[in-house]
Design an enzyme around this catalytic site. Structure first.
Site, PDB file in Angstrom:
ATOM      1  N   GLU A 182     -23.893 -66.308  -9.193  1.00  0.00           N
ATOM      2  CA  GLU A 182     -24.284 -66.030 -10.488  1.00  0.00           C
ATOM      3  C   GLU A 182     -24.656 -64.565 -10.726  1.00  0.00           C
ATOM      4  O   GLU A 182     -25.516 -64.045  -9.525  1.00  0.00           O
ATOM      5  CB  GLU A 182     -25.170 -66.981 -11.165  1.00  0.00           C
ATOM      6  CG  GLU A 182     -24.558 -68.222 -11.439  1.00  0.00           C
ATOM      7  CD  GLU A 182     -25.368 -69.294 -12.324  1.00  0.00           C
ATOM      8  OE1 GLU A 182     -24.910 -70.075 -12.736  1.00  0.00           O
ATOM      9  OE2 GLU A 182     -26.584 -69.185 -12.085  1.00  0.00           O
TER      10      GLU A 182
ATOM     11  N   CYS B 132     -28.185 -57.797 -12.524  1.00  0.00           N
ATOM     12  CA  CYS B 132     -28.952 -58.639 -11.625  1.00  0.00           C
ATOM     13  C   CYS B 132     -27.831 -59.340 -10.763  1.00  0.00           C
ATOM     14  O   CYS B 132     -27.085 -60.301 -11.184  1.00  0.00           O
ATOM     15  CB  CYS B 132     -29.790 -59.698 -12.226  1.00  0.00           C
ATOM     16  SG  CYS B 132     -30.636 -60.697 -11.458  1.00  0.00           S
TER      17      CYS B 132
ATOM     18  N   CYS C 181     -30.624 -70.329  -1.296  1.00  0.00           N
ATOM     19  CA  CYS C 181     -31.636 -69.536  -0.732  1.00  0.00           C
ATOM     20  C   CYS C 181     -32.427 -70.597   0.059  1.00  0.00           C
ATOM     21  O   CYS C 181     -32.645 -71.740  -0.042  1.00  0.00           O
ATOM     22  CB  CYS C 181     -32.603 -68.930  -1.767  1.00  0.00           C
ATOM     23  SG  CYS C 181     -33.963 -68.070  -1.008  1.00  0.00           S
TER      24      CYS C 181
ATOM     25  N   CYS D 191     -38.879 -71.745  -2.726  1.00  0.00           N
ATOM     26  CA  CYS D 191     -40.023 -71.643  -3.579  1.00  0.00           C
ATOM     27  C   CYS D 191     -40.112 -72.601  -4.718  1.00  0.00           C
ATOM     28  O   CYS D 191     -39.029 -72.924  -5.111  1.00  0.00           O
ATOM     29  CB  CYS D 191     -40.074 -70.194  -4.403  1.00  0.00           C
ATOM     30  SG  CYS D 191     -40.195 -68.933  -2.982  1.00  0.00           S
TER      31      CYS D 191
ATOM     32  N   CYS E  10     -38.616 -72.170  -8.250  1.00  0.00           N
ATOM     33  CA  CYS E  10     -37.300 -71.504  -8.513  1.00  0.00           C
ATOM     34  C   CYS E  10     -36.255 -72.656  -8.393  1.00  0.00           C
ATOM     35  O   CYS E  10     -36.385 -73.253  -7.305  1.00  0.00           O
ATOM     36  CB  CYS E  10     -37.372 -70.476  -7.330  1.00  0.00           C
ATOM     37  SG  CYS E  10     -35.661 -69.465  -7.307  1.00  0.00           S
TER      38      CYS E  10
ATOM     39  N   CYS F  10     -34.629 -65.323 -15.146  1.00  0.00           N
ATOM     40  CA  CYS F  10     -35.143 -65.398 -13.542  1.00  0.00           C
ATOM     41  C   CYS F  10     -35.411 -66.616 -13.202  1.00  0.00           C
ATOM     42  O   CYS F  10     -36.073 -67.502 -13.860  1.00  0.00           O
ATOM     43  CB  CYS F  10     -36.507 -64.685 -13.610  1.00  0.00           C
ATOM     44  SG  CYS F  10     -36.276 -63.041 -13.749  1.00  0.00           S
TER      45      CYS F  10
HETATM   46  N1  SAH Z   1     -35.515 -63.941  -3.534  1.00  0.00           N
HETATM   47  C1  SAH Z   1     -35.786 -62.873  -4.133  1.00  0.00           C
HETATM   48  C2  SAH Z   1     -35.131 -62.498  -5.385  1.00  0.00           C
HETATM   49  C3  SAH Z   1     -34.550 -63.415  -6.373  1.00  0.00           C
HETATM   50  S1  SAH Z   1     -35.758 -64.054  -7.503  1.00  0.00           S
HETATM   51  C4  SAH Z   1     -37.457 -63.001  -4.403  1.00  0.00           C
HETATM   52  O1  SAH Z   1     -37.800 -64.061  -4.545  1.00  0.00           O
HETATM   53  O2  SAH Z   1     -38.063 -62.093  -4.828  1.00  0.00           O
HETATM   54  C5  SAH Z   1     -36.100 -62.974  -8.760  1.00  0.00           C
HETATM   55  C6  SAH Z   1     -37.541 -63.183  -9.269  1.00  0.00           C
HETATM   56  O3  SAH Z   1     -37.608 -64.372 -10.095  1.00  0.00           O
HETATM   57  C7  SAH Z   1     -38.713 -63.561  -8.179  1.00  0.00           C
HETATM   58  O4  SAH Z   1     -39.953 -62.797  -8.374  1.00  0.00           O
HETATM   59  C8  SAH Z   1     -38.944 -64.982  -8.238  1.00  0.00           C
HETATM   60  O5  SAH Z   1     -40.039 -65.512  -7.813  1.00  0.00           O
HETATM   61  C9  SAH Z   1     -38.879 -65.178  -9.963  1.00  0.00           C
HETATM   62  N2  SAH Z   1     -38.363 -66.580 -10.260  1.00  0.00           N
HETATM   63  C10 SAH Z   1     -37.979 -67.398  -9.631  1.00  0.00           C
HETATM   64  N3  SAH Z   1     -37.824 -68.755 -10.270  1.00  0.00           N
HETATM   65  C11 SAH Z   1     -38.358 -68.598 -11.637  1.00  0.00           C
HETATM   66  C12 SAH Z   1     -38.649 -69.189 -12.824  1.00  0.00           C
HETATM   67  N4  SAH Z   1     -38.465 -70.368 -12.696  1.00  0.00           N
HETATM   68  N5  SAH Z   1     -39.131 -68.567 -13.680  1.00  0.00           N
HETATM   69  C13 SAH Z   1     -39.492 -67.240 -13.434  1.00  0.00           C
HETATM   70  N6  SAH Z   1     -39.504 -66.500 -12.341  1.00  0.00           N
HETATM   71  C14 SAH Z   1     -38.878 -67.018 -11.480  1.00  0.00           C
HETATM   72 FE1  SF4 Z   2     -35.421 -67.994  -2.669  1.00  0.00          FE
HETATM   73 FE2  SF4 Z   2     -36.015 -68.310  -5.236  1.00  0.00          FE
HETATM   74 FE3  SF4 Z   2     -37.874 -68.042  -3.520  1.00  0.00          FE
HETATM   75 FE4  SF4 Z   2     -36.551 -65.675  -4.550  1.00  0.00          FE
HETATM   76  S1  SF4 Z   2     -38.042 -67.281  -5.598  1.00  0.00           S
HETATM   77  S2  SF4 Z   2     -37.177 -66.426  -2.178  1.00  0.00           S
HETATM   78  S3  SF4 Z   2     -34.463 -66.919  -4.748  1.00  0.00           S
HETATM   79  S4  SF4 Z   2     -36.348 -69.659  -3.369  1.00  0.00           S
END
Ligand code: SAH
Ligand code: SF4
Length: 393
Positions: A117, A130, A137, A141, A144, A370
């Site tokens: 995406e 973006c 991934c 996390c 996420c 995000c």
């Molecule tokens: N993997 C990288 C980049 C992608 S995520 C990283 O983790 O930094 C981009 C941003 O969105 C990161 O700060 C991530 O922690 C945040 N993010 C992920 N899931 C989210 C959610 N459900 N709501 C708000 N931010 C989120």
């Molecule tokens: Fe991966 Fe989502 Fe964690 Fe970024 S926030 S490192 S995309 S699992």
């Protein structure tokens, strides 16, 4: 509390993508040196190589041309030679959704049938694209959505640059020969904040950004590219030295106990180790400040005490703190902090002397915000219970 089961190492399923016999190589995503080598191997005389690299580069990245037949400043024979050996290939758009707020979300298909995406966010003074660095991934996390996707593969440099090229196609942003140069850039910024951990795919991300930054093509300055990482410490100095873009870090917590649960890679590189790497970044990359991303999760990381600890931890690092109201997704084990809470948190940070913008969620109606990115085919594979267990809830 159960310990998170999530893998915290690079655990990428590698899917062989050998070209079929007689398959043509893709020129997209090659650095200038790689392009030179490829052109010579196909029969370009070495003496001409530099000029040919320049010409082909300009057609692909300045004019956005994909068909060798259109490259009219090359002799017909040479165009035929190129067409015999190469293709100029970008991901295919499967769907495009446009949000009520103008945000565009593209689902793109790449080799092997995988989907990624890409989101375009228009604002008054800029337009941000973006892009993704991996399918899924490995880092899981717990807040996420992308982290719940089981299949992961690294994107090639071609697939990373290709996302920018396809978005430019859709926005009609390539220059038109003979027409005056359009000075307003629809894509003025690129953020590596889509699917995937860019620093677990370092070489391809670096090569792709080199192409995007090249002054004779897409030509985005390194200060208009932001790479967001969850904190892959050994790659942070390399990012400064070899890419030199701006850095954002997914910080999200002020104690190791909480960060271990939210960003499991913290168990490998904890807050202290991460901060040490971040302290060096502005000097190494000659950039001004680091963006600390902080997702606001109700009753998890959003107290006044957290805000005060955060300010203390980052003391001495030129920083801006980007507060991200949690974007919910089906089955998510968290809730967004209340608005008053987010404002109170922002206020403490602001009074300590840091910019503390609250990120307005964009494209929520099309699940483009995000952390909501996940290809439809992979959606909802894990149950709510599995996610909660992994989050140690
Ligand atoms: N993997 C990288 C980049 C992608 S995520 C990283 O983790 O930094 C981009 C941003 O969105 C990161 O700060 C991530 O922690 C945040 N993010 C992920 N899931 C989210 C959610 N459900 N709501 C708000 N931010 C989120
Ligand atoms: Fe991966 Fe989502 Fe964690 Fe970024 S926030 S490192 S995309 S699992």
């Amino acid at each position: 509390m159960t310990a998170p089961q999530a893998p915290i190492t690079q655990d990428v399923l590698t899917i062989p993508r050998k070209l079929p016999e007689g398959g043509k190589a893709n020129l997209v995503g090659l650095t200038r040196d790689q392009l030179r080598t490829a052109l010579i191997a196909a029969g370009t005389p070495e003496k001409q190589a530099k000029m040919r690299v320049g010409q082909v580069w300009q057609w692909i990245y300045h004019w956005g041309v994909r068909d060798f037949a259109v490259m009219t400043n090359l002799a017909k024979d040479y165009r035929a030679l190129l067409a015999d050996h190469f293709v100029v290939e970008v991901p295919e758009v499967v769907t495009r959704q446009i949000s009520a707020d103008g945000t565009r979300k593209y689902l793109m298909r790449i080799a092997g049938g995988h989907e990624i995406e890409v989101v375009y966010i228009p604002e008054e003074t800029r337009g941000t694209l973006c892009i993704s660095s991996q399918v899924g991934c490995t880092l899981t996390c717990s807040f996420c959505h992308t982290g719940t996707q089981k299949l992961v593969r690294n994107l090639t440099a071609a697939e990373i640059v290709g996302q920018v090229m396809v978005a430019r196609d859709d926005l009609g942003e390539w220059p038109v020969p003979g027409e005056p140069k359009n000075e307003t850039r629809l894509i003025s910024n690129v953020v590596l904040m889509g699917m995937g951990e860019p620093l677990y795919n370092f070489d391809n991300v670096r090569d792709a950004m080199k192409v995007v930054m090249d002054g004779e093509g897409i030509s985005l300055s390194r200060r208009r590219i932001t790479l967001s990482t969850s904190g892959i410490v050994p790659e942070i100095a390399k990012t400064a030295e070899e890419i030199g873009c701006l850095l954002a870090v997914s910080f999200h917590a002020t104690t190791d106990e909480v960060r271990d649960r939210l960003v499991p890679v913290n168990k490998k590189w904890n807050i202290e180790t991460l901060l040490a790497a971040l302290r060096d970044y502005p000097r190494l990359s000659n950039s001004e400040r680091i963006t600390f991303e902080y997702v606001m999760l109700k009753d998890v990381n959003d107290s006044d005490a957290d805000a005060k600890r955060l300010v203390k931890l980052i003391q001495g690092i030129p920083a801006k703190i980007n507060l991200i109201p949690f974007n919910e997704w089906p089955g998510a084990p968290y809730q967004r902090s209340d608005w008053e809470r987010i404002e109170a948190f922002a206020d403490i940070i602001y009074k300590a002397g840091y910019a503390s913008p609250i990120r307005t969620p964009r494209g929520e109606d099309i699940m483009a915000a995000c952390g909501q990115l996940k290809s439809a085919t992979e959606r909802a594979r894990k149950s709510r219970a599995e996610i909660a267990a992994e989050a140690g809830l």
